[in-house]
Design an enzyme around this catalytic site. Structure first.
Site, PDB file in Angstrom:
ATOM      1  N   CYS A   7       0.848  -1.200   0.000  1.00 15.83           N
ATOM      2  CA  CYS A   7       0.000   0.000   0.000  1.00 15.83           C
ATOM      3  C   CYS A   7       0.884   1.251   0.000  1.00 15.83           C
ATOM      4  O   CYS A   7       0.552   2.250  -0.645  1.00 15.83           O
ATOM      5  CB  CYS A   7      -0.941   0.007   1.202  1.00 15.83           C
ATOM      6  SG  CYS A   7      -2.392  -1.058   0.994  1.00 15.83           S
ATOM      7  N   HIS A  98      -0.373 -10.333  -4.411  1.00 15.85           N
ATOM      8  CA  HIS A  98       0.550 -10.024  -5.509  1.00 15.85           C
ATOM      9  C   HIS A  98       0.802 -11.285  -6.310  1.00 15.85           C
ATOM     10  O   HIS A  98       0.783 -12.395  -5.772  1.00 15.85           O
ATOM     11  CB  HIS A  98       1.866  -9.442  -4.970  1.00 15.85           C
ATOM     12  CG  HIS A  98       2.504 -10.283  -3.913  1.00 15.85           C
ATOM     13  ND1 HIS A  98       2.082 -10.282  -2.603  1.00 15.85           N
ATOM     14  CD2 HIS A  98       3.522 -11.179  -3.977  1.00 15.85           C
ATOM     15  CE1 HIS A  98       2.824 -11.126  -1.906  1.00 15.85           C
ATOM     16  NE2 HIS A  98       3.694 -11.693  -2.713  1.00 15.85           N
TER      17      HIS A  98
HETATM   18  P1  AMP Z   1       5.719 -13.357  -1.112  1.00 15.86           P
HETATM   19  O1  AMP Z   1       6.730 -14.247  -0.433  1.00 15.86           O
HETATM   20  O2  AMP Z   1       4.934 -14.069  -2.171  1.00 15.86           O
HETATM   21  O3  AMP Z   1       4.849 -12.622  -0.118  1.00 15.86           O
HETATM   22  O4  AMP Z   1       6.580 -12.306  -1.912  1.00 15.86           O
HETATM   23  C1  AMP Z   1       6.904 -11.035  -1.443  1.00 15.86           C
HETATM   24  C2  AMP Z   1       7.888 -10.472  -2.429  1.00 15.86           C
HETATM   25  O5  AMP Z   1       7.944  -9.064  -2.242  1.00 15.86           O
HETATM   26  C3  AMP Z   1       9.320 -11.015  -2.279  1.00 15.86           C
HETATM   27  O6  AMP Z   1       9.725 -11.627  -3.497  1.00 15.86           O
HETATM   28  C4  AMP Z   1      10.141  -9.759  -1.957  1.00 15.86           C
HETATM   29  O7  AMP Z   1      11.414  -9.774  -2.537  1.00 15.86           O
HETATM   30  C5  AMP Z   1       9.252  -8.644  -2.526  1.00 15.86           C
HETATM   31  N1  AMP Z   1       9.416  -7.333  -1.928  1.00 15.86           N
HETATM   32  C6  AMP Z   1       9.405  -7.005  -0.612  1.00 15.86           C
HETATM   33  N2  AMP Z   1       9.559  -5.687  -0.448  1.00 15.86           N
HETATM   34  C7  AMP Z   1       9.652  -5.139  -1.690  1.00 15.86           C
HETATM   35  C8  AMP Z   1       9.821  -3.809  -2.192  1.00 15.86           C
HETATM   36  N3  AMP Z   1       9.930  -2.758  -1.372  1.00 15.86           N
HETATM   37  N4  AMP Z   1       9.891  -3.633  -3.526  1.00 15.86           N
HETATM   38  C9  AMP Z   1       9.792  -4.688  -4.357  1.00 15.86           C
HETATM   39  N5  AMP Z   1       9.629  -5.965  -3.950  1.00 15.86           N
HETATM   40  C10 AMP Z   1       9.560  -6.194  -2.638  1.00 15.86           C
HETATM   41 ZN    ZN Z   2      -1.798  -3.259   1.123  1.00 14.74          ZN
END
Ligand code: AMP
Ligand code: ZN
Length: 110
Positions: A7, A98
């Site tokens: 968000c 996501h």
């Molecule tokens: P999940 O394990 O499916 O919840 O994936 C979360 C993903 O978000 C991971 O691959 C992280 O590397 C990515 N992530 C976390 N913080 C950021 C950020 N600030 N910008 C881009 N990707 C992020």
């Molecule tokens: Zn959110």
């Protein structure tokens, strides 16, 4: 504002590398890429995950999936994998829905 990191990305408080945006969807590069191409596609609206989608939110999920197709074309991906982790036991770490787009050489098999 909510404590949700995605968000905050939507709000522009945390920077991101945007690859696609429309009125309801944002896509940006994963900060810790697990493949040559690693893009995250999210609804701008906070939805926790696929398992929590409410009946009236399915059109938004459709818009996310259509965006994935467009992004793959835009990025000229020859082939790609789409993953959405659901819940802690499904490997979800960020609790804002996501969809990962993974592409490039040597994607691990299942
Ligand atoms: P999940 O394990 O499916 O919840 O994936 C979360 C993903 O978000 C991971 O691959 C992280 O590397 C990515 N992530 C976390 N913080 C950021 C950020 N600030 N910008 C881009 N990707 C992020
Ligand atoms: Zn959110």
């Amino acid at each position: 504002m909510s404590d949700c990191i995605f968000c905050k990305i939507v709000a522009g408080v945390i920077p991101n590398t945007t690859v696609f945006e429309d009125d309801q969807v944002l896509a940006f590069r994963d900060i810790d890429p697990k493949a040559e191409t690693h893009i995250l596609v999210i609804p701008k609206q906070h939805i926790v995950n696929l398992a929590s989608v409410q009946a009236h939110e399915w059109p938004l999920v459709q818009q996310v999936l259509q965006s994935i197709k467009r992004i793959a074309e835009q990025e000229n991906l020859a082939g790609y994998r789409v993953i959405t982790n659901n819940g802690e036991q499904g490997g979800q770490e960020v609790f804002h829905m996501h969809w990962h787009i993974l592409a490039g050489k040597n994607l691990p098999g299942f």
